[in-house]
Design a protein around this motif. Structure first.
Motif, PDB file in Angstrom:
ATOM      1  N   ALA A  35      75.624  12.688 -11.106  1.00  0.00           N
ATOM      2  CA  ALA A  35      75.819  12.685 -12.555  1.00  0.00           C
ATOM      3  C   ALA A  35      74.845  11.775 -13.292  1.00  0.00           C
ATOM      4  O   ALA A  35      74.525  12.026 -14.461  1.00  0.00           O
ATOM      5  N   LEU A  36      74.365  10.724 -12.646  1.00  0.00           N
ATOM      6  CA  LEU A  36      73.542   9.736 -13.359  1.00  0.00           C
ATOM      7  C   LEU A  36      72.199  10.278 -13.863  1.00  0.00           C
ATOM      8  O   LEU A  36      71.820   9.985 -15.013  1.00  0.00           O
ATOM      9  N   PRO A  37      71.435  11.053 -13.085  1.00  0.00           N
ATOM     10  CA  PRO A  37      70.142  11.525 -13.607  1.00  0.00           C
ATOM     11  C   PRO A  37      70.257  12.363 -14.880  1.00  0.00           C
ATOM     12  O   PRO A  37      69.536  12.087 -15.859  1.00  0.00           O
ATOM     13  N   PRO A  38      71.128  13.379 -14.955  1.00  0.00           N
ATOM     14  CA  PRO A  38      71.232  14.121 -16.216  1.00  0.00           C
ATOM     15  C   PRO A  38      71.802  13.271 -17.354  1.00  0.00           C
ATOM     16  O   PRO A  38      71.446  13.473 -18.519  1.00  0.00           O
ATOM     17  N   LEU A  39      72.682  12.341 -17.027  1.00  0.00           N
ATOM     18  CA  LEU A  39      73.202  11.436 -18.054  1.00  0.00           C
ATOM     19  C   LEU A  39      72.075  10.601 -18.635  1.00  0.00           C
ATOM     20  O   LEU A  39      71.947  10.488 -19.872  1.00  0.00           O
ATOM     21  N   ARG A  40      71.250  10.041 -17.769  1.00  0.00           N
ATOM     22  CA  ARG A  40      70.133   9.216 -18.242  1.00  0.00           C
ATOM     23  C   ARG A  40      69.172  10.039 -19.096  1.00  0.00           C
ATOM     24  O   ARG A  40      68.714   9.584 -20.147  1.00  0.00           O
ATOM     25  N   ALA A  41      68.881  11.267 -18.670  1.00  0.00           N
ATOM     26  CA  ALA A  41      67.962  12.116 -19.423  1.00  0.00           C
ATOM     27  C   ALA A  41      68.527  12.443 -20.805  1.00  0.00           C
ATOM     28  O   ALA A  41      67.792  12.425 -21.809  1.00  0.00           O
ATOM     29  N   ALA A  42      69.830  12.732 -20.877  1.00  0.00           N
ATOM     30  CA  ALA A  42      70.442  13.057 -22.167  1.00  0.00           C
ATOM     31  C   ALA A  42      70.415  11.866 -23.108  1.00  0.00           C
ATOM     32  O   ALA A  42      70.117  11.997 -24.304  1.00  0.00           O
ATOM     33  N   LEU A  43      70.710  10.688 -22.600  1.00  0.00           N
ATOM     34  CA  LEU A  43      70.724   9.495 -23.443  1.00  0.00           C
ATOM     35  C   LEU A  43      69.313   9.114 -23.885  1.00  0.00           C
ATOM     36  O   LEU A  43      69.112   8.656 -25.016  1.00  0.00           O
TER      37      LEU A  43
END
Length: 284
Positions: free
Chosen positions: A246-254
């Motif tokens: 979950a962390l990579p797409p979360l980081r990209a969205a933020l």
């Protein structure tokens, strides 16, 4: 002989409080400006006695204590002993603040003992909100004031739905919450909030929409907060094995919302105010 004992399995509340404690200062950067709107609406005055409902780590209780001055008094009430430990530490040495571990829905407050009641995102979790606000109303003096901030819908709150949607391909299917069930978005309907307060005996009810861009700093800070608290944080606490995916797409969205002042996302709230009647009347 090995006399060591196995550590008790952490409860969901233990895990929640631990996650909150890890990011509480960063989270406060998001919540402080939103709570300040409700505090301004309350207009606390010198010498008043004020109840802080769902007081959490004590930040709002201390703000209220500064507002009421040396002749006032603030009582913070919260269900979590672990969270109140932080509140008591923060308020050490301040004699104008006391804390109670209890459910405000059922706690036997002294009747007509407070001039006002306040909450920053602490009133959406009552099992019976009409009973809870009736109990709070009875604790207020005649024409006593109420002011609180609560969340509007998940869809209106980019602060929650942006992280949640970014990580959604990696998350298990989530049950559909009942609209009126206790939880962060239980007061999303202004009509429902008004009905609860009217049935609890409040008058002069005003419900005002407030939108504000908030954040905790840069991308790293926001990733830390969103992965531990809020809608996504709750899922990841319950399913820690999903964190790595979950962390990579979360980081990209933020990162897509990053700017000169850090990552900013819209928080959509209601600022609610009301009073107790001029003539005592208990409909319950």
């Amino acid at each position: 002989m090995n006399s060591s004992r196995a550590l008790p399995t952490p409860t969901p509340d233990d895990i929640r409080v631990h996650a909150w404690a890890e990011v509480r200062e960063l989270l406060e950067l998001q919540l402080a400006p939103l709570g300040r709107r409700a505090l301004d609406a309350l207009e606390p005055k010198s010498g008043e006695r004020i109840l802080d409902i769902g007081c959490g780590g004590g930040t709002t209780a201390l703000e209220l204590a500064r507002a009421v001055g040396p002749d006032g008094m603030v009582t913070g009430i919260d269900l979590s002993a672990a969270v109140l430990a932080f509140a008591k530490a923060a308020a050490a040495g301040c004699e104008r603040v006391r804390f109670v571990q209890a459910d405000a829905q059922a706690y036997p407050f002294e009747a007509a003992s407070f001039d006002a009641a306040f909450s920053r995102f602490g009133v959406m979790f009552f099992a019976d909100p009409v009973a809870a606000f009736s109990n709070i109303r009875r604790s207020l003096k005649v024409t006593g004031r109420l002011a609180f901030a609560c969340w509007r819908t998940l869809e209106e709150n980019a602060l929650d739905h942006v992280p949640l949607r970014a990580a959604s391909p990696h998350l298990p299917p989530q049950p559909v919450d009942e609209a009126d069930a206790p939880g962060p978005f239980a007061f999303a309907s202004a009509e429902r909030v008004r009905g609860i307060l009217e049935r609890a005996g409040f008058v002069e009810i005003e419900i005002t929409a407030h939108d504000e861009l908030v954040g905790s700093g840069g991308v790293d800070a926001m990733v830390a907060v969103c992965s531990k608290v809020g809608a996504l944080g709750k899922i990841l606490r319950e399913n820690p094995e999903l964190l790595a995916a979950a962390l990579p797409p979360l980081r990209a969205a933020l990162a897509g919302h990053d700017g000169p002042d850090g990552v900013k996302l819209t928080a959509a709230t209601w600022i609610v105010t009301a009073r107790t009647p001029a003539a005592p009347d208990d409909p319950m």
